[in-house]
Design a protein around this motif. Sequence first.
Motif, PDB file in Angstrom:
ATOM      1  N   ASN A   8     -61.110  99.354 -16.338  1.00  8.71           N
ATOM      2  CA  ASN A   8     -62.126  99.098 -15.254  1.00  8.71           C
ATOM      3  C   ASN A   8     -63.370  99.627 -16.129  1.00  8.71           C
ATOM      4  N   ALA A  37     -53.230  93.232 -11.974  1.00  7.88           N
ATOM      5  CA  ALA A  37     -54.532  92.826 -12.067  1.00  7.88           C
ATOM      6  C   ALA A  37     -54.675  91.981 -10.576  1.00  7.88           C
ATOM      7  N   THR A  40     -55.353  95.010  -7.984  1.00  2.00           N
ATOM      8  CA  THR A  40     -56.586  95.820  -8.319  1.00  2.00           C
ATOM      9  C   THR A  40     -57.932  95.383  -8.552  1.00  2.00           C
ATOM     10  N   GLY A  41     -57.615  93.978  -8.740  1.00  3.49           N
ATOM     11  CA  GLY A  41     -58.944  93.379  -9.544  1.00  3.49           C
ATOM     12  C   GLY A  41     -59.550  93.773 -10.809  1.00  3.49           C
ATOM     13  N   ARG A  42     -58.666  94.306 -11.384  1.00  2.00           N
ATOM     14  CA  ARG A  42     -58.876  94.662 -12.980  1.00  2.00           C
ATOM     15  C   ARG A  42     -58.194  93.767 -13.882  1.00  2.00           C
ATOM     16  N   SER A  43     -58.801  93.741 -15.080  1.00  2.00           N
ATOM     17  CA  SER A  43     -58.029  92.970 -16.405  1.00  2.00           C
ATOM     18  C   SER A  43     -56.865  94.078 -16.690  1.00  2.00           C
ATOM     19  N   ALA A  59     -59.198  89.779 -14.721  1.00  2.00           N
ATOM     20  CA  ALA A  59     -59.416  90.461 -13.371  1.00  2.00           C
ATOM     21  C   ALA A  59     -59.136  89.316 -12.269  1.00  2.00           C
TER      22      ALA A  59
END
Length: 63
Positions: A8, A37, A40-43, A59
């Motif tokens: 993040n 991914a 959480t919307g994270r890569s 992401a």
Amino acid sequence: MIVLVVSNPAAFSGQGSIILLEYIDENAAMKAARRIAQETGRSVTVRNEDMRVIGTIPAASTR
């Protein structure tokens, strides 16, 4: 050993944050990476024990 690195880059004033999870099975690791991914919307980067990249999940949009 397979390592998932969840990053993040916006956390901690742009310094980033990393969470490590260890897996033995590559397919299970990639499945977990996709789920993380998405949720959480994270890569998420999946690496082998030599830290070579196996795969990267971008992401996901959380909108």
